[in-house]
Write a protein that holds these residues in place. Structure first.
Motif, PDB file in Angstrom:
ATOM      1  N   PRO A 271      24.798  34.846  20.846  1.00  0.00           N
ATOM      2  CA  PRO A 271      24.329  33.425  20.978  1.00  0.00           C
ATOM      3  C   PRO A 271      25.397  32.385  21.738  1.00  0.00           C
ATOM      4  N   SER A 272      25.177  31.436  22.259  1.00  0.00           N
ATOM      5  CA  SER A 272      26.144  30.642  22.988  1.00  0.00           C
ATOM      6  C   SER A 272      26.686  29.869  21.968  1.00  0.00           C
ATOM      7  N   PRO A 273      28.249  29.738  22.154  1.00  0.00           N
ATOM      8  CA  PRO A 273      28.898  28.942  21.153  1.00  0.00           C
ATOM      9  C   PRO A 273      28.663  27.637  20.907  1.00  0.00           C
ATOM     10  N   SER A 274      28.073  27.062  22.110  1.00  0.00           N
ATOM     11  CA  SER A 274      27.526  25.673  22.215  1.00  0.00           C
ATOM     12  C   SER A 274      26.278  25.386  21.423  1.00  0.00           C
ATOM     13  N   ASN A 275      25.411  26.530  21.045  1.00  0.00           N
ATOM     14  CA  ASN A 275      24.160  26.334  20.634  1.00  0.00           C
ATOM     15  C   ASN A 275      24.110  27.691  19.771  1.00  0.00           C
ATOM     16  N   PRO A 276      24.922  27.404  18.455  1.00  0.00           N
ATOM     17  CA  PRO A 276      24.961  28.701  17.512  1.00  0.00           C
ATOM     18  C   PRO A 276      23.759  28.449  16.746  1.00  0.00           C
ATOM     19  N   CYS A 280      23.183  31.423   8.819  1.00  0.00           N
ATOM     20  CA  CYS A 280      24.074  32.469   9.100  1.00  0.00           C
ATOM     21  C   CYS A 280      23.951  32.650  10.834  1.00  0.00           C
ATOM     22  N   THR A 281      25.358  32.588  11.481  1.00  0.00           N
ATOM     23  CA  THR A 281      25.146  32.631  12.961  1.00  0.00           C
ATOM     24  C   THR A 281      24.757  33.911  13.236  1.00  0.00           C
ATOM     25  N   PHE A 282      24.903  35.036  12.648  1.00  0.00           N
ATOM     26  CA  PHE A 282      24.567  36.459  13.002  1.00  0.00           C
ATOM     27  C   PHE A 282      22.991  36.705  12.717  1.00  0.00           C
ATOM     28  N   HIS A 283      22.306  35.825  12.035  1.00  0.00           N
ATOM     29  CA  HIS A 283      21.025  36.253  11.704  1.00  0.00           C
ATOM     30  C   HIS A 283      19.837  36.691  12.821  1.00  0.00           C
ATOM     31  N   THR A 284      20.510  35.967  14.061  1.00  0.00           N
ATOM     32  CA  THR A 284      19.455  36.230  15.094  1.00  0.00           C
ATOM     33  C   THR A 284      19.497  37.782  15.679  1.00  0.00           C
ATOM     34  N   ARG A 285      20.398  38.577  15.373  1.00  0.00           N
ATOM     35  CA  ARG A 285      20.756  39.942  15.754  1.00  0.00           C
ATOM     36  C   ARG A 285      20.580  41.015  14.566  1.00  0.00           C
ATOM     37  N   CYS A 286      20.422  40.448  13.123  1.00  0.00           N
ATOM     38  CA  CYS A 286      20.577  41.229  12.015  1.00  0.00           C
ATOM     39  C   CYS A 286      19.447  41.769  11.566  1.00  0.00           C
ATOM     40  N   ALA A 287      19.587  43.193  11.567  1.00  0.00           N
ATOM     41  CA  ALA A 287      18.344  43.905  10.936  1.00  0.00           C
ATOM     42  C   ALA A 287      17.868  43.582   9.578  1.00  0.00           C
ATOM     43  N   TYR A 288      18.562  42.939   8.699  1.00  0.00           N
ATOM     44  CA  TYR A 288      18.399  42.475   7.398  1.00  0.00           C
ATOM     45  C   TYR A 288      17.983  41.145   7.071  1.00  0.00           C
ATOM     46  N   CYS A 289      17.829  40.236   8.118  1.00  0.00           N
ATOM     47  CA  CYS A 289      17.531  38.758   8.111  1.00  0.00           C
ATOM     48  C   CYS A 289      16.500  38.439   7.207  1.00  0.00           C
ATOM     49  N   THR A 290      16.545  37.481   6.477  1.00  0.00           N
ATOM     50  CA  THR A 290      15.569  36.935   5.896  1.00  0.00           C
ATOM     51  C   THR A 290      15.504  35.539   6.147  1.00  0.00           C
ATOM     52  N   GLU A 291      14.328  34.766   5.594  1.00  0.00           N
ATOM     53  CA  GLU A 291      14.446  33.271   5.731  1.00  0.00           C
ATOM     54  C   GLU A 291      15.578  32.539   5.316  1.00  0.00           C
ATOM     55  N   LEU A 292      16.114  32.912   4.056  1.00  0.00           N
ATOM     56  CA  LEU A 292      17.579  32.482   3.604  1.00  0.00           C
ATOM     57  C   LEU A 292      18.486  32.391   4.570  1.00  0.00           C
ATOM     58  N   CYS A 293      18.600  33.691   5.395  1.00  0.00           N
ATOM     59  CA  CYS A 293      19.662  33.633   6.288  1.00  0.00           C
ATOM     60  C   CYS A 293      19.518  32.713   7.599  1.00  0.00           C
ATOM     61  N   SER A 294      18.484  32.363   7.811  1.00  0.00           N
ATOM     62  CA  SER A 294      18.204  31.625   9.040  1.00  0.00           C
ATOM     63  C   SER A 294      18.208  30.208   8.613  1.00  0.00           C
ATOM     64  N   SER A 295      18.374  29.868   7.103  1.00  0.00           N
ATOM     65  CA  SER A 295      18.253  28.403   6.785  1.00  0.00           C
ATOM     66  C   SER A 295      19.837  27.875   6.170  1.00  0.00           C
ATOM     67  N   ALA A 296      20.274  28.712   5.591  1.00  0.00           N
ATOM     68  CA  ALA A 296      21.594  28.503   4.899  1.00  0.00           C
ATOM     69  C   ALA A 296      22.800  29.281   5.342  1.00  0.00           C
ATOM     70  N   ARG A 297      23.968  28.634   5.591  1.00  0.00           N
ATOM     71  CA  ARG A 297      25.247  29.397   6.012  1.00  0.00           C
ATOM     72  C   ARG A 297      25.797  30.148   4.773  1.00  0.00           C
ATOM     73  N   PRO A 298      26.260  31.222   4.815  1.00  0.00           N
ATOM     74  CA  PRO A 298      26.764  31.889   3.745  1.00  0.00           C
ATOM     75  C   PRO A 298      28.271  31.780   3.368  1.00  0.00           C
ATOM     76  N   GLU A 299      28.840  31.594   2.382  1.00  0.00           N
ATOM     77  CA  GLU A 299      30.429  31.405   2.438  1.00  0.00           C
ATOM     78  C   GLU A 299      30.898  32.653   2.072  1.00  0.00           C
ATOM     79  N   LEU A 300      32.321  32.819   2.357  1.00  0.00           N
ATOM     80  CA  LEU A 300      32.993  34.048   1.974  1.00  0.00           C
ATOM     81  C   LEU A 300      33.081  34.059   0.545  1.00  0.00           C
ATOM     82  N   GLN A 301      32.522  35.422  -0.288  1.00  0.00           N
ATOM     83  CA  GLN A 301      32.860  35.688  -1.230  1.00  0.00           C
ATOM     84  C   GLN A 301      33.455  37.027  -1.620  1.00  0.00           C
TER      85      GLN A 301
END
Length: 326
Positions: A271-276, A280-301
């Motif tokens: 994705p473009s850095p100007s329009n991430p 989760c910024t990776f969710h558009t390319r992730c095979a395991y993406c769920t609705e949670l991934c597209s709505s909430a940014r994950p923090e480092l754990q």
């Protein structure tokens, strides 16, 4: 390794592009780099790796956040900022453009001593230049040559000598071997190893090449669209990547003919850095993406093996990887 030499706290670099869109080149990075280690920073082109490194050497000023070197904020202390060249140096990617073509090698090496070691006599400076050339595998005859008279590997040896001549404690290696032939890369990597041991150097080793980073690094941080998505021990990450993006990078670095059972297929473009993407910024390319991934940014754990991952399903993926090992 528990002696922190450099740390960043919520470090960010934000630009405004021609369309007045906000570009978060580096987005809220907090990490620690320990004395004597090599910390590898990996990611695709445009992910913010070089921007991060340039902030550490004062080539770019952070938009927000802190950079602490030996516990002191280098952007809040005027004295600390002035001393950066003597403590923190950078080896640039392209030895063809990083050296002044109109100056001889001897002048290029001596310039830093002229500026920062004014107490030295001319004879002392010349001696230091000769010793540094020898340390990087060149003899004193190179002082009278211009950069155009050197090969790519020789130029990068000169660049390393320039970076180390003030005896810094911390060196940012920004794609330091990517512009070189493979055979020359190995020589330069071994040279960097030897110099690290000799001078007790700490490296930030920036590269898009996972094989090179895995060889050089004690710990690795994986960067995607300005943020760290996985961080941990180099051996652990190499043998058992957890984040889907890390898996993608290691899959793409596999040699032809290697088993592909562990490969992960990623669809879509960076994705473009100007329009991430949201969440989760990776969710558009992730095979395991769920609705949670597209709505909430994950923090480092932090996971049980000590690594850190920014993924909503980090614990699940980690558990699955452990079960496969049994």
């Amino acid at each position: 390794m528990n002696n922190v030499l450099l740390q960043t706290k919520n470090l960010s670099k934000i630009y405004t592009d021609d369309r007045k869109s906000i570009v978060k080149a580096v987005n809220d990075i907090t990490l620690q780099i320990y004395q004597g280690e090599t910390f590898g920073l990996v990611g695709e082109s445009g992910c913010g790796k070089s921007t991060f490194g340039q902030m550490l050497v004062n080539l770019l000023e952070p938009t927000k956040g802190e950079i602490l070197f030996e516990g002191e904020d280098i952007f809040k202390s005027r004295r600390a900022r002035k001393e950066i060249p003597q403590k923190i140096q950078m080896i640039f990617q392209d030895p063809y453009s990083s050296l002044n073509p109109k100056r001889k090698i001897g002048w290029l090496l001596e310039e830093s001593l002229d500026i920062h070691r004014k107490n030295l006599s001319k004879e002392q400076r010349i001696k230091i230049v000769d010793e540094m050339l020898e340390l990087v595998g060149l003899d004193e005859s190179y002082k009278d040559r211009y950069p155009s008279q050197l090969s790519g590997g020789q130029r990068q040896r000169v660049s390393i000598a320039i970076a180390l001549i003030l005896k810094p404690k911390f060196v940012v290696c920004d794609e330091a071997v990517s512009a070189l032939d493979v055979s020359v890369q190995a020589q330069i990597l071994n040279l960097l190893h030897d110099l690290q041991e000799k001078f007790n150097l700490t490296y930030l080793f920036i590269s898009h090449n996972l094989n090179v980073v895995s060889y050089m690094s004690d710990r690795i941080g994986i960067m995607y669209l300005g943020s760290i998505v996985e961080l941990g021990d180099a051996v652990t990450l190499s043998k058992n990547p957890i984040h889907p993006y890390t898996k993608m990078l290691f899959s793409s670095s596999m040699n032809v003919g290697e088993a592909d059972s562990g490969k992960i297929q990623i669809t879509g473009e960076l994705p473009s850095p100007s329009n991430p993407p949201s969440g989760c910024t990776f969710h558009t390319r992730c095979a395991y993406c769920t609705e949670l991934c597209s709505s909430a940014r994950p923090e480092l754990q932090e996971l049980p093996d000590g690594r850190q991952i920014a993924c909503h399903y980090a614990q699940k993926f980690y558990q699955e990887s452990m079960e496969k090992k049994q």
